[in-house]
Structure formats: structure tokens, C-alpha cells
Design an enzyme around this catalytic site. Structure first.
Site, PDB file in Angstrom:
ATOM      1  CB  SER A 166      -0.954  -0.056   1.197  1.00 62.91           C
ATOM      2  OG  SER A 166      -2.008   0.863   1.066  1.00 62.91           O
ATOM      3  CG  ASP A 207      -6.159  -3.019  -4.086  1.00 62.85           C
ATOM      4  OD1 ASP A 207      -6.986  -2.171  -3.721  1.00 62.85           O
ATOM      5  OD2 ASP A 207      -4.989  -3.047  -3.651  1.00 62.85           O
ATOM      6  CG  HIS A 227      -5.536  -2.591  -0.160  1.00 58.29           C
ATOM      7  ND1 HIS A 227      -4.624  -2.217  -1.123  1.00 58.29           N
ATOM      8  CD2 HIS A 227      -5.076  -2.059   1.013  1.00 58.29           C
ATOM      9  CE1 HIS A 227      -3.665  -1.478  -0.566  1.00 58.29           C
ATOM     10  NE2 HIS A 227      -3.916  -1.370   0.734  1.00 58.29           N
TER      11      HIS A 227
END
Length: 339
Positions: free
Chosen positions: A131, A285, A314
Site C-alpha cells: 500500500s 483491489d 487490498h
């Protein structure tokens, strides 16, 4: 918090890309393993949005692709995460909502000072992360292309997309709608806003398939409501509201071409990355979609696009969620380090 969970590097008055100065800036970090005599075993693991160097410990270990017995791991904490300089630990006049905008450029410039000036390291074998940590790996490779030999961003991007920006506006609005928010000058935590932030976020962190197939039951939740209550408590108990918004602003402005090197030319910034790169998105995601990484790979001279399909979305990358993702991540890391 144990006193040995992290160390602090004093940056002094630290100039920011915006033109402002972060006074008496501090960068929290931790190291694991031993630096080799040739100083060629350095791996940098920045922190993700709600992460710390302690949370990063789930990405390495004995027998893993990143192993403290073989690597010297440096894990620097994002500005705003409560360990490095943040609204919650910075004195007036830069406390709370008065904390300045910190961009990816600033975070990596600070990390560069830590790694090169303080630790005496000239080459980095790998920068990797999940991320926002992955966004920092792109930034490292663009900002210091001669220093970084390989990057592996997973569930990340080199530039925050417009859709990603709008998603973040949604969670921000949920937080700031709390009547106790008071422009960030709250006397006590805006609990309703923090809970709303967590509830909204839960809908984005996992995929539609995750909810359709009731995979939340594998996490021990009997219902969606239990899952959302857990997300409420995680944000309520774990995070200062101003800290969340400072990091959110860093995320929203993430763009490797921002700054004096590339002056907004995104394709030029991508093409300037010399590091070997494996881009590892999760196909499900919802805010770092694989299409963004596929586009990036076309303009990076040494990039491999290697998506992984997972209903965990995610959060496939969160240690313990998807065993297959973890196994493929280690395969990809080993491949990069062995080249």
C-alpha cells in the site's frame, strides 16, 4: 509501548517540498539483522497507512525471502503515524491540524538522510512494501535512482489515481462530519467520526467476492456487523484523527513526478527508474487496481507486471489473510534479490 520498539533519528528543522519547514523533525525507525561487511544486504521496508515498523515484522522472518539472518532490514515510519513527527506528538505551533503537508518526496528525503548520512549506507538491495509503503518504494527508485537496485511494491501505485483520491475523500468526510471534530481542534477524540471512518474503509479494504463468499468468517467474525465493529474499534483505539488525515494527505498527493527532478512529468519519472521492479497488484483491489500498475510497467525499463488474484482485495497482503499471496510475494522477492 516498549521502549525498544523503535529508535528516533533527529532531522532538525526539515525543509518540505511545499516550502514549509517541519521544526525539530524526528524520524522513527527500527533495524533488524546485521549489516554485511560489504554493505550489500540492505532492505528498506517503509510503513503503510495504518502501519508501524512493528506491523512490518509480519513481512519477514526466519526462512522467509527477507530474513534477518541474511539481511539488514531498515523500517522507517511515515511522518504522521504517531512514531515519527506527527500532529499528536509535535509541539505548538505545528500541533494538531496545524501540522504541515508532508508529501512522499519529504518522507523519502528524510529516509535518505537516515540511511545514507546516519547509517552510512550507499546502496539498497530492495525497497518493498504494501500500500503506502509500496508507493514509497516507487518514490525511492525515482528520487534516488542510482541508490536503489530493486523494488517490489505490492497493492500500491506510483501515483495516486483520481478514483483513489475520491475514495479517500469519502473516509475523510466521514471523520470530519463528527460534531466534535472542530476543525481538528478537538478536546477529546471525535469518536463518532473515527468509527464512521472505519466502517466506510471496511467496504473498500476487501473485495465484493470477499463479502459474497462470507470470507470474513475466516477472520472469526460471525456477521458483517461484527467485522465493521472491529474496524470501528481499530480506528477508535489505535489512531489519532489528525494523524490519520496527515497521512491521508500524503497518500492523496502521492506522485513520483512531483518535485524538482521531474516537474510533474509522470512518464519521465517512470522511465528514470533504473531499479529492477516487480509490480504485484491484487486483481480485486478496489483502490489500487492492476490496470494502474500495468500502465506503469510499460514506461519502466526494468519492470515485470505480476498481478495476483485474491478475493481478499487490498487486504490480501495483510500477513495471515491469504497464504497464497504471502507465498507468491516471497517468490517474487527471492527472484529480485537473486538477480
Amino acid at each position: 509501548m516498549a521502549v525498544d520498539e523503535f529508535r528516533t533519528f533527529d532531522l532538525g528543522d526539515f525543509p518540505l517540498l511545499s516550502g514549509q519547514v517541519l521544526h525539530d523533525a524526528k524520524l522513527a525507525y527500527q533495524t533488524y539483522g546485521t549489516l554485511s561487511a560489504t554493505r550489500d544486504n540492505v532492505i528498506v521496508l517503509p510503513t503503510f497507512y495504518t502501519g508501524t515498523n512493528t506491523r512490518n515484522e509480519g513481512f519477514f522472518g526466519p526462512g522467509r525471502a527477507i530474513d534477518p539472518s541474511r539481511h539488514f532490514i531498515v523500517s522507517p515510519n511515515l511522518f504522521g503515524n504517531g512514531r515519527s513527527s506527527s500532529p499528536s506528538n509535535t509541539p505548538s505551533p505545528q500541533d494538531g491540524p496545524r501540522f504541515p503537508l508532508v508529501q512522499m518526496w519529504d518522507n523519502i528525503a528524510a529516509q535518505h538522510r537516515l540511511i545514507q548520512d546516519h547509517l552510512g549506507i550507499e546502496k539498497i538491495a530492495l525497497v518493498a512494501g504494501w500500500s503506502m509503503a509500496g508507493c514509497q518504494s516507487y518514490q525511492w527508485a525515482a528520487q534516488y535512482p542510482d541508490m536503489v537496485q530493486a523494488i517490489l511494491p505490492f497493492c500500491a501505485s506510483a501515483k495516486t489515481s483520481t478514483h483513489n483520491f475520491v475514495f479517500l475523500e469519502g473516509v475523510k468526510a466521514a471523520l470530519c462530519a463528527d460534531q466534535n471534530w472542530n476543525g481538528g481542534n478537538y478536546d477529546s477524540p471525535p469518536e463518532a467520526g473515527l468509527k464512521a471512518f472505519g466502517r466506510v474503509y471496511a467496504g473498500w479494504a476487501f473485495s465484493q467476492t470477499f463479502y459474497r463468499e462470507r470470507l470474513y468468517e475466516q477472520l472469526g467474525f460471525r456477521s458483517i456487523e461484527e467485522l465493521m465493529q472491529d474496524w470501528e474499534q481499530d480506528h477508535l483505539q489505535g489512531w489519532d484523527a489528525n494523524n490519520l488525515l496527515v497521512k491521508l494527505a500524503t497518500w492523496q498527493t502521492s506522485d513520483i513526478s512531483a518535485g524538482p527532478l521531474y516537474k510533474g512529468d509522470f512518464k519521465l519519472a517512470l522511465s528514470a527508474i533504473k531499479a529492477r521492479a516487480t509490480l504485484m497488484p491484487c486483481t480485486q483491489d478496489l483502490y489500487f487496481p492492476p490496470e494502474d500498475n500495468e500502465i506503469e510497467a510499460r514506461h519502466m525499463p526494468n519492470a515485470i507486471f505480476r498481478p495476483y488474484d485474491s478475493p481478499w482485495g487490498h487486504c490480501a497482503a495483510n500477513p495471515g489473510n491469504d497464504k497464497g499471496f504471502t507465498e507468491q510475494l516471497d517468490v517474487n522477492i527471492r527472484e529480485l534479490l537473486e538477480e
